[in-house]
Design a protein around this motif. Sequence first.
Motif, short mmCIF file in Angstrom:
data_model
loop_
_atom_site.label_atom_id
_atom_site.label_comp_id
_atom_site.label_asym_id
_atom_site.label_seq_id
_atom_site.Cartn_x
_atom_site.Cartn_y
_atom_site.Cartn_z
N ASP A 103 74.47 10.97 60.35
CA ASP A 103 74.02 10.00 61.51
C ASP A 103 72.60 10.85 61.53
O ASP A 103 72.98 12.74 62.32
N PHE A 104 71.78 9.90 61.89
CA PHE A 104 70.39 10.82 62.99
C PHE A 104 70.67 10.67 64.22
O PHE A 104 70.81 8.99 64.66
N THR A 105 70.33 11.84 65.03
CA THR A 105 70.45 11.86 66.05
C THR A 105 69.43 13.12 67.06
O THR A 105 68.55 13.22 66.18
N ASP A 106 69.56 13.02 68.51
CA ASP A 106 68.95 14.00 69.27
C ASP A 106 69.44 14.60 70.29
O ASP A 106 70.37 13.75 70.35
N ASP A 107 68.69 14.90 71.27
CA ASP A 107 69.48 15.18 72.27
C ASP A 107 69.80 14.23 73.31
O ASP A 107 71.55 14.01 74.01
N GLN A 108 68.88 13.08 73.58
CA GLN A 108 69.27 11.88 74.69
C GLN A 108 70.75 11.01 73.57
O GLN A 108 72.00 10.92 74.20
N GLN B 181 72.33 23.75 67.19
CA GLN B 181 74.36 23.13 67.34
C GLN B 181 74.07 22.85 68.91
O GLN B 181 73.67 23.70 69.85
N TYR B 182 75.32 21.75 69.40
CA TYR B 182 75.61 21.11 69.83
C TYR B 182 76.89 22.23 70.12
O TYR B 182 77.78 21.99 69.83
N LEU B 183 77.41 22.76 71.26
CA LEU B 183 78.39 22.98 71.96
C LEU B 183 79.18 22.35 72.58
O LEU B 183 78.96 22.62 73.51
N TYR B 184 80.20 22.28 72.09
CA TYR B 184 81.17 21.29 72.88
C TYR B 184 82.84 22.24 73.24
O TYR B 184 82.81 23.24 71.87
N PRO B 185 83.33 21.79 73.98
CA PRO B 185 84.76 22.73 74.06
C PRO B 185 85.56 21.55 73.10
O PRO B 185 85.94 20.48 72.06
N GLY B 186 85.89 23.25 72.12
CA GLY B 186 85.85 22.40 70.65
C GLY B 186 85.78 21.80 69.76
O GLY B 186 86.46 21.45 68.97
N LEU B 187 84.39 21.98 69.73
CA LEU B 187 84.01 21.35 68.53
C LEU B 187 82.20 22.48 68.76
O LEU B 187 81.70 22.05 69.91
N VAL B 188 82.25 21.87 67.20
CA VAL B 188 80.82 22.52 67.52
C VAL B 188 79.70 21.40 66.48
O VAL B 188 80.16 21.13 65.03
N ILE B 189 79.01 20.36 66.74
CA ILE B 189 77.20 20.05 65.77
C ILE B 189 76.81 20.43 65.39
O ILE B 189 75.84 20.88 66.11
N LYS B 190 76.44 20.58 64.04
CA LYS B 190 74.75 20.88 63.66
C LYS B 190 73.97 20.26 62.79
O LYS B 190 74.82 19.14 62.53
N THR B 191 72.92 19.74 63.58
CA THR B 191 71.49 19.18 62.79
C THR B 191 70.92 20.34 62.74
O THR B 191 70.46 21.43 62.76
N ILE B 192 69.79 19.34 61.08
CA ILE B 192 68.64 20.17 60.93
C ILE B 192 68.09 18.75 60.66
O ILE B 192 67.70 17.68 60.17
N ASP B 193 66.21 18.83 60.53
CA ASP B 193 65.66 18.26 60.40
C ASP B 193 65.37 18.06 59.44
O ASP B 193 65.24 18.61 58.70
N ALA B 194 65.04 16.20 59.60
CA ALA B 194 64.34 15.38 57.73
C ALA B 194 63.25 16.08 57.22
O ALA B 194 62.94 15.64 56.79
#
Length: 224
Positions: free
Chosen positions: A87-92, A127-140
């Motif tokens: 999925d494409f994503t950003d901070d917002q 990396q976005y760190l949440y309780p029990g969850l880490v999501i990593k994104t890479i620039d396209a």
Amino acid sequence: MKALIKLTIVTGLLVLCVGALSGCGKNRVKSPDETTAPAKVSTETETTKAPSTAAQSTVISDSENATKESLKELGFVYNGKTITLLDFTDDQKMEGMLGKAEDTKTHTYSSSDGLNMDQLTGKTEKQYLYPGLVIKTIDAGENNKSYIYQIEITGSQYTTVRNVKVGDSYEILKEAYPEGNLIGGELSNEEDDFRFEEEDYANVMNFHIKNKKVASIQIYSLID
């Protein structure tokens, strides 16, 4: 003398009749049975003709749709929202789906960072760190867009699209993902991994099993 004249007339008539019959024979139209149709020439061009542009577009469209459908399996659900791999994503967008992250980290890969990730040289991971969850994104590499390439789940509040979560038994996992495979071949009391992946092996969902329960879930895409 009269007899001679009659003989001459009769002979002439016979010659005319024979000539007429001969001409009819030459001009007679052949019946369909007698007419031989020209044999159809078969060429490789006919059998190997390339599909039309419309046909090619349909094939590409079907392939893209199949890819999108398969990627829907490689994600998780939280508060009614589905977040999937690539999925494409950003901070917002991340904040809109999961709320504000507890922490974020960024790293731009280089050949000298000691991580041996040469294929990512020049790309920035976040990396976005949440309780029990880490999501990593890479620039396209285009239009400053980034996409999700790795998801690590250790909290039970996040479920897969097929409703499996951390803490579920191996039996529940196997029933939900019959296409998956146990890496060790059979489940013992030791730790093992159960893998569910696409046909090209590029996008994977890995369930880490400990004490016959799902201990963590990792969803990731192999980046060339």
